[in-house]
Design a protein around this motif. Structure first.
Motif, PDB file in Angstrom:
ATOM      1  N   ASN A 140       0.823  -1.208   0.000  1.00  0.00           N
ATOM      2  CA  ASN A 140       0.000   0.000   0.000  1.00  0.00           C
ATOM      3  C   ASN A 140       0.858   1.259   0.000  1.00  0.00           C
ATOM      4  O   ASN A 140       0.526   2.240  -0.684  1.00  0.00           O
ATOM      5  N   ALA A 185       1.962   1.850  -3.453  1.00  0.00           N
ATOM      6  CA  ALA A 185       0.850   2.296  -4.298  1.00  0.00           C
ATOM      7  C   ALA A 185       0.466   3.739  -3.997  1.00  0.00           C
ATOM      8  O   ALA A 185       0.234   4.543  -4.911  1.00  0.00           O
ATOM      9  N   ARG A 188       2.392   6.640  -5.612  1.00  0.00           N
ATOM     10  CA  ARG A 188       2.298   6.906  -7.043  1.00  0.00           C
ATOM     11  C   ARG A 188       1.431   8.143  -7.292  1.00  0.00           C
ATOM     12  O   ARG A 188       0.649   8.561  -6.442  1.00  0.00           O
ATOM     13  N   THR A 189       1.553   8.697  -8.472  1.00  0.00           N
ATOM     14  CA  THR A 189       0.748   9.860  -8.840  1.00  0.00           C
ATOM     15  C   THR A 189      -0.579   9.405  -9.441  1.00  0.00           C
ATOM     16  O   THR A 189      -0.750   8.237  -9.817  1.00  0.00           O
ATOM     17  N   LEU A 196      -4.700   8.652 -10.053  1.00  0.00           N
ATOM     18  CA  LEU A 196      -5.794   7.963  -9.387  1.00  0.00           C
ATOM     19  C   LEU A 196      -5.314   6.771  -8.565  1.00  0.00           C
ATOM     20  O   LEU A 196      -5.866   6.486  -7.499  1.00  0.00           O
ATOM     21  N   ARG A 197      -4.283   6.077  -9.035  1.00  0.00           N
ATOM     22  CA  ARG A 197      -3.794   4.921  -8.283  1.00  0.00           C
ATOM     23  C   ARG A 197      -3.239   5.358  -6.935  1.00  0.00           C
ATOM     24  O   ARG A 197      -3.465   4.695  -5.911  1.00  0.00           O
ATOM     25  N   GLY A 198      -2.518   6.463  -6.927  1.00  0.00           N
ATOM     26  CA  GLY A 198      -2.006   6.971  -5.663  1.00  0.00           C
ATOM     27  C   GLY A 198      -3.115   7.433  -4.742  1.00  0.00           C
ATOM     28  O   GLY A 198      -3.072   7.202  -3.529  1.00  0.00           O
ATOM     29  N   GLN A 199      -4.130   8.088  -5.302  1.00  0.00           N
ATOM     30  CA  GLN A 199      -5.262   8.543  -4.491  1.00  0.00           C
ATOM     31  C   GLN A 199      -6.018   7.361  -3.893  1.00  0.00           C
ATOM     32  O   GLN A 199      -6.438   7.395  -2.732  1.00  0.00           O
ATOM     33  N   LEU A 200      -6.194   6.313  -4.705  1.00  0.00           N
ATOM     34  CA  LEU A 200      -6.865   5.119  -4.190  1.00  0.00           C
ATOM     35  C   LEU A 200      -6.032   4.468  -3.095  1.00  0.00           C
ATOM     36  O   LEU A 200      -6.565   4.030  -2.063  1.00  0.00           O
ATOM     37  N   GLY A 201      -4.712   4.403  -3.301  1.00  0.00           N
ATOM     38  CA  GLY A 201      -3.843   3.839  -2.273  1.00  0.00           C
ATOM     39  C   GLY A 201      -3.931   4.608  -0.969  1.00  0.00           C
ATOM     40  O   GLY A 201      -3.965   4.017   0.116  1.00  0.00           O
ATOM     41  N   ALA A 234       5.808  -5.557  -6.535  1.00  0.00           N
ATOM     42  CA  ALA A 234       5.454  -4.139  -6.421  1.00  0.00           C
ATOM     43  C   ALA A 234       6.677  -3.252  -6.217  1.00  0.00           C
ATOM     44  O   ALA A 234       6.583  -2.030  -6.372  1.00  0.00           O
TER      45      ALA A 234
END
Length: 550
Positions: free
Chosen positions: A372, A375, A378-379, A381-386, A490
């Motif tokens: 996590n 994740a 990251r920049t 949407l993936r980072g926001q979800l993480g 990862a």
């Protein structure tokens, strides 16, 4: 003149001790002929009495006098006399410490108290009253969540609602969380005012470190969390009150008399004329702020306990989160911890590292936290979800700060392999996760030093049923193999340590004791039965077997 709270016996050495009290007014407080004046914070009065001239290896009953009037022990008390038991050469090779975390107070609500179960520390105190003094523990280690500032009892919520409805700032403050210093003061008085708890705190040297609920759930999870909470109009009041009250109620007593004499903040408070809230608020602001990758106040501390040593690590407030960095401790504080661990390591038999958060989680859960962190870094949407998953699932333990996890692991490995004359055991004591266990660490190299993660949580709280299967699954070997492969893909490096569970997960209210004699040590986990007695649920040897004679 009277005591509102305390006495709380804090740091005890060979010839010195400190005793903390809260009084109802400004006064002189005396213990065993040693006297100090109270200091004032927002109309509340406190003293930390430095007691000196004690005899090593002695047991001394003590009283507390406030302006010459005996206020402790209370009249007609059912408890044995409070005592100070000093350390010294005769007891240097023996140690017994009890430890645990997450102690929610009794509520007075029958249904809720039944759900919470019996308080393990309360039961331990009751047992202690009929035990010989020379069998009492040498120290009590409280490993976080001494108070719950964001999960109040029903009575506290009703009281707070009354305050909020009568204040102009009510709409700016959460209706069910403490914010001000005076509200924290009420929280500590309720939590530590339980008769059995008040007595055991008066007679066992007590070391403390906070965790998130002492301030707020998920405190300092991430830079995003800090930015969001700092946008709340009431948060600056809350963090000043939370850290300021922690400094007064918990941190000061962790320091020895010589450390207190050298502490500039404490000396300013003692020298202040009148209420010193502005000084306390200032140090709280410095403690919370990051400047050049460091925090302005160190809450980590060291206790020397004969041939054992305790290094308590602040794994909450010391976090560095701004400027793209993510560290459990700033480099300067981590270097301080490393120095305390390595200092004359061959003179101690047992090294104890305290951290409210476990270093070694169930392996699958630890890997998920590392995945996590990668994740969330990251920049897009993936980072926001993480980040959303991180905050929702509380993924903010040591493995979620991977660089710090690796540094801590290297430090412990170095201590375990530095010398054949080094400590026989290294034990990392933790709480937080609402289940208890003992895990043995392996660094892949031969060493006589046994290293363990020992977790005791909760002392008095309930465990939601849905989390139990998750913790059990976290220890399963197939799940661990799967998440390790996932973490490696990862971007996680190979870990320098592996570990296996020796006992647990144990669910329910628990108190643990670490018992050492010479170079042998064990840990015992106990839980309350329905009749208020404590029953042993697990005993684990921590030291390597001694070689047989001949």
């Amino acid at each position: 003149m009277s005591l509102l709270l305390g006495p709380v016996l804090r740091h005890v050495g060979d010839t010195t001790a400190t005793v903390w009290v809260q009084t109802d007014t400004s006064a002189d407080v005396e213990v065993l002929g040693c006297r100090t004046r109270t200091f004032e914070v927002q109309g509340c009065h406190y003293a930390l009495v430095p007691v000196s001239g004690l005899t090593p290896d002695s047991t001394i009953p003590y009283e507390v006098h406030v302006d010459g009037i005996r206020c402790w022990p209370e009249a007609d008390t059912p408890f044995p006399p409070s005592v100070i038991r000093t350390r010294g050469p005769a007891t240097a090779d023996r140690l017994k410490v009890i430890f645990g975390s997450c102690r929610y107070p009794k509520t007075g609500d029958a249904k809720l108290d039944e759900k919470l179960g019996l308080d393990a520390l309360d039961c331990y105190a009751t047992r202690l009253t009929s035990s010989p003094v020379d069998e009492w523990p040498d120290a009590l280690l409280l490993l976080g969540d001494q108070v719950y500032a964001d999960e109040l009892t029903p009575e506290a919520r009703r009281h707070l609602a009354g305050r909020r409805s009568s204040r102009r700032s009510a709409n700016r403050r959460p209706p069910d969380e403490v914010v001000s210093f005076s509200e924290y003061e009420g929280l500590y008085r309720h939590t530590w005012g339980d008769p059995e708890i008040r007595w055991i705190l008066s007679t066992l040297p007590t070391a403390m470190i906070f965790d998130d609920h002492d301030i707020r759930d998920d405190w300092n999870t991430s830079a995003t969390w800090r930015a969001d909470i700092n946008a709340e109009p009431w948060w600056r009041d809350r963090i000043r009150a939370g850290l300021g009250s922690y400094w007064v109620y918990q941190h000061l007593g962790n320091l020895s008399p010589s450390e207190l004499e050298a502490d500039p903040d404490y000396q300013k408070v003692l020298a202040a004329d009148g209420d010193c809230w502005s000084l306390v608020a200032d140090l709280a602001e410095r403690a919370d702020s990051e400047v050049d990758g460091e925090k302005g106040l160190r809450f980590s501390f060291r206790w020397d306990l004969g041939r054992s040593r305790l290094i308590m690590v602040d794994s909450r407030n010391s976090r560095i989160l701004d400027g793209g960095e993510r560290k459990m401790l700033g480099d300067r504080e981590f270097a301080w911890v490393e120095h305390q661990v390595a200092d004359d390591l061959d003179t101690i038999d047992h090294l104890i590292i305290g951290s409210s958060l476990p270093w070694l989680l169930p392996p699958a859960l630890g890997d998920l936290q590392t995945i996590n962190e990668i994740a969330a870094g990251r920049t897009g949407l993936r980072g926001q979800l993480g980040e959303k998953i991180r905050q929702t699932a509380d993924l903010e333990h040591w493995p979620a700060f991977l660089a710090s996890f690796l540094r801590l692991s290297r430090m412990i490995a170095d201590a375990a392999t530095a010398s054949p004359d080094g400590p026989a055991t290294i034990s990392v004591l933790s709480g937080d996760v609402h289940h208890s266990y003992a895990a043995r660490a392996d660094f892949g190299v031969p060493t006589e030093t046994r290293v363990h993660q020992l977790v005791c949580s909760p002392v008095h709280n309930y465990v939601p049923a849905f989390v139990k299967p998750a913790f059990k699954l976290g220890w399963s070997a197939p799940a661990a193999r799967l998440t390790r492969r996932w973490a490696r893909r990862a971007g996680s490096p190979e870990l320098p340590v592996s570990w296996r569970n020796l006992s647990g997960p144990l669910f329910g209210n628990t108190i643990a004791s670490l018992n050492a004699k010479g170079r042998s040590a064990e840990v015992v986990f106990e839980q309350p039965t329905d009749d208020g007695e404590l029953t042993e649920v697990a005993t684990i040897g921590l030291s390597a077997p001694l070689p047989s004679a001949g």
